[in-house]
Design an enzyme around this catalytic site. Structure first.
Site, PDB file in Angstrom:
ATOM      1  NE  ARG A 297       0.428   1.103   3.430  1.00  0.00           N
ATOM      2  CZ  ARG A 297       1.417   2.046   3.711  1.00  0.00           C
ATOM      3  NH1 ARG A 297       2.342   1.866   3.743  1.00  0.00           N
ATOM      4  NH2 ARG A 297       1.185   3.605   3.893  1.00  0.00           N
ATOM      5  N   GLY A 298       0.164   2.722  -0.412  1.00  0.00           N
ATOM      6  CA  GLY A 298       0.975   3.459  -0.478  1.00  0.00           C
ATOM      7  C   GLY A 298       1.496   3.658  -2.156  1.00  0.00           C
ATOM      8  CB  ALA A 299       0.408   6.688  -3.979  1.00  0.00           C
TER       9      ALA A 299
ATOM     10  NE  ARG B  92      -5.698   0.593  -1.274  1.00  0.00           N
ATOM     11  CZ  ARG B  92      -5.955   1.475  -0.342  1.00  0.00           C
ATOM     12  NH1 ARG B  92      -3.969   0.752   0.066  1.00  0.00           N
ATOM     13  NH2 ARG B  92      -6.358   2.351   0.135  1.00  0.00           N
TER      14      ARG B  92
ATOM     15  CG  ASP C 240      -3.257   7.850  -1.741  1.00  0.00           C
ATOM     16  OD1 ASP C 240      -3.012   7.887  -0.554  1.00  0.00           O
ATOM     17  OD2 ASP C 240      -2.843   7.125  -1.699  1.00  0.00           O
TER      18      ASP C 240
ATOM     19  CG  ASN D 214      -2.994  11.729   2.708  1.00  0.00           C
ATOM     20  OD1 ASN D 214      -1.278  10.604   1.619  1.00  0.00           O
ATOM     21  ND2 ASN D 214      -1.988  12.068   3.492  1.00  0.00           N
TER      22      ASN D 214
HETATM   23  O1  MRU Z   1      -4.433   3.046   2.248  1.00  0.00           O
HETATM   24  P1  MRU Z   1      -3.226   3.300   2.390  1.00  0.00           P
HETATM   25  O2  MRU Z   1      -2.437   2.776   3.586  1.00  0.00           O
HETATM   26  O3  MRU Z   1      -2.449   2.848   0.990  1.00  0.00           O
HETATM   27  O4  MRU Z   1      -3.313   4.633   1.992  1.00  0.00           O
HETATM   28  C1  MRU Z   1      -1.748   5.666   2.550  1.00  0.00           C
HETATM   29  C2  MRU Z   1      -1.423   7.566   2.169  1.00  0.00           C
HETATM   30  O5  MRU Z   1      -2.890   7.781   2.269  1.00  0.00           O
HETATM   31  C3  MRU Z   1      -0.224   7.716   1.843  1.00  0.00           C
HETATM   32  O6  MRU Z   1      -0.031   9.142   2.492  1.00  0.00           O
HETATM   33  C4  MRU Z   1       0.021   7.831   0.696  1.00  0.00           C
HETATM   34  O7  MRU Z   1      -0.706   7.022  -0.913  1.00  0.00           O
HETATM   35  C5  MRU Z   1       1.009   8.624   0.349  1.00  0.00           C
HETATM   36  S1  MRU Z   1       2.581   7.747   0.136  1.00  0.00           S
HETATM   37  C6  MRU Z   1       4.000   8.109  -0.035  1.00  0.00           C
END
Ligand code: MRU
Length: 338
Positions: free
Chosen positions: A51-53, A85, A224, A234
Site C-alpha cells: 500500500r502507499g501510492a 484501489r 494519493d 490523502n
Molecule cells: O491506504 P494506504 O495505506 O495505501 O494510504 C497511504 C497514504 O495515504 C499515503 O499517505 C499516500 O499513499 C502517500 S504514500 C508515499
C-alpha cells in the site's frame, strides 16, 4: 530501507517474480511475498499487502510485466488492476505507463523497472528539498505511512526526516496512529525505529492537543492524488491535521512525486474516494502474546454499522507548499509544473 542490517526496497523484481514486503504482518513478522501472476498482484494491492501510492504504482507496473509473461491480454490485466484501489493516482499511472509502452513494442519489464528507479530518485530529491526546511531538532508531525514502505525506497513525507537525520539534525517525529488500519503505529514507527529516529506514537485525537501546545514545528504528509488546483487526497484524517495546523499556525507540507498529479481532476471534488470494509473499523488485527500469532479481535458491537472512508480531501488553501521532485511550490502553482 534498512531492516536490521539489510537494505531492502519495498517492491522489487527477482528471478521472474514480483517481490513485496507483506505489510499487514508488520511490525511483528517480516515476510517477503513472491508473486508470479498479475491476479495475485491485484489481490495484494486490494488487500493492502502492499500500500502507499508510489508502492502501488510500481507493483501495478511489474504486474503488467507478469501479465505479459503469463501470455494474458494486457488490456484485461490493466482493467483488473485498475479496479483495486480507486483513489491512488499512481496505480493508474503505473498501469498506463507500461500498457502504452507495450503498445509501442517496448519491453514491459524494463519500463516497470525504470518507473521503480524513478520513484527512488524522486524520493531522494524530495528528501533533500524537505530537509532544507528543517532546523536542528525539528519536530515533525506525520499521518499514515509515507515512508519507505509506501514508496519503493526512502518515502515521500518521511524522506526529509531520513535525510535530516543523515545531516545530523536529529529530527523528532510525532506519529499519528492512523485508525483504522494503523499505518502510523504499525509502519511509520517500525521504519523510524529501524532507522534510529526519535519518535512518539500518539492516538489520532491527540494530534491537535500537541499542535496547540506548540510542540509541533511542521506537518509533512504524502498524497494519493493531487488535483490541478492543488487540492490533495490523502489518508483519512489528513484534513483534520491540516485544520489543526492552520488553527495553530503550523506549516503544512504535502510531498509526492509528479506521478501523483491527476491532470483530469480540476479540483478535489473530482477525486474518487475509496470506501473500505466496515470490518476494518469494528475489528483490530495484531499480535497476540498468548497464542503467539497474529489475531483479529472484535472491538465494536458486531451489529453496529460503521463507515470507512479511506481518504479525505485537504483543500489547497490549508497547504503551505507541495514538495515534488521538481521543487517546493505553492499549491496554486502545481498546474504550471505539468
Ligand atoms: O491506504 P494506504 O495505506 O495505501 O494510504 C497511504 C497514504 O495515504 C499515503 O499517505 C499516500 O499513499 C502517500 S504514500 C508515499
Amino acid at each position: 530501507m534498512r531492516i536490521g542490517k539489510t537494505e531492502y526496497r519495498t517492491v522489487w523484481w527477482e528471478k521472474d517474480q514480483l517481490c513485496l514486503i507483506n505489510q499487514p504482518l508488520l511490525p511483528h513478522i517480516f515476510e517477503i511475498l513472491r508473486i508470479s501472476t498479475y491476479q495475485e498482484a491485484a489481490r495484494a494491492i486490494s488487500e493492502m499487502t502492499v500500500r502507499g501510492a508510489p508502492a502501488i504504482g510500481a507493483t501495478a507496473a511489474f504486474a503488467m510485466a507478469l501479465a505479459l509473461f503469463q501470455g494474458e491480454d494486457p488490456k484485461i490485466a490493466a482493467q483488473v488492476l485498475g479496479q483495486t484501489r480507486p483513489t491512488a493516482q499512481d496505480l493508474f499511472y503505473g498501469i498506463n505507463r507500461v500498457l502504452q509502452a507495450m503498445e509501442r513494442g517496448e519491453d514491459a519489464l524494463e519500463v516497470a523497472q525504470s518507473l521503480a528507479d524513478e520513484y527512488v530518485q524522486a524520493s531522494r530529491t524530495m528528501g533533500l528539498l524537505g530537509a532544507s526546511l528543517m532546523a536542528q531538532g525539528c519536530r515533525v508531525s506525520t499521518h499514515c505511512n509515507a515512508g519507505w514502505l509506501a514508496t519503493v525506497d526512502w518515502g515521500t513525507a518521511l524522506a526529509p526526516v531520513y535525510r535530516a537525520q543523515h545531516q545530523g539534525k536529529n529530527p523528532f517525529v510525532w506519529v499519528d496512529e492512523t485508525r483504522p488500519r494503523c499505518q502510523g503505529s504499525r509502519l511509520s514507527a517500525y521504519e523510524l525505529l529501524n532507522q534510529g529516529i526519535d519518535h512518539r506514537i500518539i492516538a489520532d485525537n491527540a494530534m491537535a492537543y500537541y499542535m496547540s501546545r506548540g510542540e509541533i514545528d511542521m506537518v509533512m504528509v504524502g498524497a494519493d492524488r493531487i488535483a490541478l488546483n492543488g487540492d490533495v487526497a490523502n489518508k483519512i484524517g489528513t484534513y483534520s491535521s491540516a485544520l489543526a495546523a492552520h488553527a495553530a499556525g503550523v506549516p503544512f507540507y504535502v510531498l509526492a512525486p509528479m506521478t501523483t498529479m491527476d491532470p483530469q481532476c480540476a479540483s478535489g471534488e473530482d477525486i474518487p474516494i475509496e470506501h473500505r470494509s466496515e470490518e476494518e473499523v469494528s475489528t483490530m488485527f495484531g499480535w497476540c502474546d498468548s497464542t503467539g500469532r497474529m489475531e483479529k479481535v472484535q472491538i465494536a458491537p458486531p451489529n453496529s454499522p460503521t463507515a470507512n472512508p479511506a481518504f479525505d480531501i485537504t483543500p489547497a488553501e490549508l497547504i503551505t507548499a507541495i514538495i515534488t521532485e521538481r521543487g517546493i511550490v505553492a499549491p496554486s502553482r502545481m498546474e504550471a509544473l505539468l
